[in-house]
Design an enzyme around this catalytic site. Sequence first.
Site, PDB file in Angstrom:
ATOM      1  N   GLU A 101      66.380  36.443   9.597  1.00 58.33           N
ATOM      2  CA  GLU A 101      67.394  37.318   8.821  1.00 58.33           C
ATOM      3  C   GLU A 101      68.451  37.862   9.517  1.00 58.33           C
ATOM      4  OE1 GLU A 101      64.380  39.970   7.089  1.00 58.33           O
ATOM      5  OE2 GLU A 101      63.628  38.350   5.991  1.00 58.33           O
TER       6      GLU A 101
ATOM      7  N   ASN B 225      56.142  43.731   9.728  1.00 57.50           N
ATOM      8  CA  ASN B 225      57.504  44.180  10.004  1.00 57.50           C
ATOM      9  C   ASN B 225      58.031  44.701   8.576  1.00 57.50           C
ATOM     10  OD1 ASN B 225      60.314  43.896  10.015  1.00 57.50           O
ATOM     11  ND2 ASN B 225      60.316  41.461  10.307  1.00 57.50           N
TER      12      ASN B 225
ATOM     13  N   GLU C 205      58.225  31.303  12.008  1.00 57.55           N
ATOM     14  CA  GLU C 205      58.293  31.813  10.572  1.00 57.55           C
ATOM     15  C   GLU C 205      59.105  30.599   9.841  1.00 57.55           C
ATOM     16  OE1 GLU C 205      57.636  36.530  10.261  1.00 57.55           O
ATOM     17  OE2 GLU C 205      59.703  36.002  10.683  1.00 57.55           O
TER      18      GLU C 205
ATOM     19  N   SER D 192      55.105  35.041   4.034  1.00 59.47           N
ATOM     20  CA  SER D 192      54.172  34.961   2.648  1.00 59.47           C
ATOM     21  C   SER D 192      52.869  35.148   3.104  1.00 59.47           C
ATOM     22  CB  SER D 192      54.630  33.915   1.784  1.00 59.47           C
ATOM     23  OG  SER D 192      55.583  33.805   1.268  1.00 59.47           O
TER      24      SER D 192
ATOM     25  N   GLY E  26      59.267  35.725   2.365  1.00 59.08           N
ATOM     26  CA  GLY E  26      59.425  36.477   1.112  1.00 59.08           C
ATOM     27  C   GLY E  26      59.432  35.566  -0.221  1.00 59.08           C
TER      28      GLY E  26
ATOM     29  N   LYS F  83      60.717  45.611   7.856  1.00 53.71           N
ATOM     30  CA  LYS F  83      62.325  45.645   7.528  1.00 53.71           C
ATOM     31  C   LYS F  83      63.130  46.522   7.041  1.00 53.71           C
ATOM     32  CE  LYS F  83      60.917  40.700   6.545  1.00 53.71           C
ATOM     33  NZ  LYS F  83      60.962  39.131   5.733  1.00 53.71           N
TER      34      LYS F  83
ATOM     35  N   HIS G  50      64.668  37.380  14.606  1.00 52.72           N
ATOM     36  CA  HIS G  50      64.300  37.048  13.215  1.00 52.72           C
ATOM     37  C   HIS G  50      65.213  36.296  12.366  1.00 52.72           C
ATOM     38  CE1 HIS G  50      62.792  37.656   9.300  1.00 52.72           C
ATOM     39  NE2 HIS G  50      61.561  38.175   9.837  1.00 52.72           N
TER      40      HIS G  50
HETATM   41  P1  13P Z   1      56.928  37.896   4.205  1.00 45.12           P
HETATM   42  O1  13P Z   1      55.701  38.180   4.428  1.00 45.12           O
HETATM   43  O2  13P Z   1      57.502  39.053   3.137  1.00 45.12           O
HETATM   44  O3  13P Z   1      57.201  36.435   3.694  1.00 45.12           O
HETATM   45  O4  13P Z   1      57.827  38.001   5.563  1.00 45.12           O
HETATM   46  C1  13P Z   1      57.623  37.540   6.735  1.00 45.12           C
HETATM   47  C2  13P Z   1      58.574  38.052   7.749  1.00 45.12           C
HETATM   48  O5  13P Z   1      59.627  37.879   7.689  1.00 45.12           O
HETATM   49  C3  13P Z   1      57.864  38.863   8.830  1.00 45.12           C
HETATM   50  O6  13P Z   1      59.003  39.207   9.881  1.00 45.12           O
END
Ligand code: 13P
Length: 253
Positions: A97, A10, A165, A211, A171, A12, A95
């Site tokens: 976010e 992903n 997640e 992560s 992150g 983003k 997601h």
């Molecule tokens: P990170 O791998 O940067 O922690 O992000 C995970 C994520 O949100 C994938 O959708």
Amino acid sequence: MNRKPLIAGNWKMNTTTGEAVSLVTQMLPELERIKDVEVAIFPPFVSLAPVYDLLAYSSVSLGAQNMHYEEKGAYTGEISALMLKSLCKYVIIGHSERRQLFGENNEIINKKLKKALQAGITPILCLGETLEHRQAGLAEETISYQLKSSLGDIPGIEYTVIAYEPIWAIGSGINAGADEVCQIMDVIRKTIAELYGKAAANSIRLLYGGSVNNINAGEYLSRESIDGALVGGASLKADQFIGIVRQACQTGI
Ligand code: 13P
């Protein structure tokens, strides 16, 4: 049960179209060599068409990071399943976010899931608890609630993928322990079995995200109940992403 491992990247809100093309061009020869693992990448909307062309004869799948639940109309700035279906095999839905920054709730997620499935796009439904919920011992309850209310009245989910997640792991560099993840995967599979029967529960692929990098990926990918990873930051670095995909191949999940 033979579930093909899936490593999903992903991206983003990262990469210009030029950078997206160059990242795919850099990774593709190596990714093509890796068998028995499905790889999917999720660039920003504007890069989907050029990346689709690059992936045309490859085994790497393409997906979108989001979609609207309406097919068309006065929804300025939105993209529908109808627009994505000729380009994408997958779409990420719900997601954290999107839930936290754009007000998406389980009802909206349910509408999006329905539209994606109707359009023949496989949704990757994301679930995850906050740190507060984890610390209060409410992680399992939160996941089961999110799952049940997002699926709502959807009659079948054969091809759906679910990504666990935990929000605190995204992150942050603080990845969840593999045992913790497996406990949640069991809750998800049990809930799916209750809703759709054992066959559906055994065939659905469950990914871990938060992560994940090429150092810790093996901890998850070696576990029977974890079928792959949804990778954020590390999917933007060719060597890291390829390293993760190689580990999925070696562990033969
Ligand atoms: P990170 O791998 O940067 O922690 O992000 C995970 C994520 O949100 C994938 O959708």
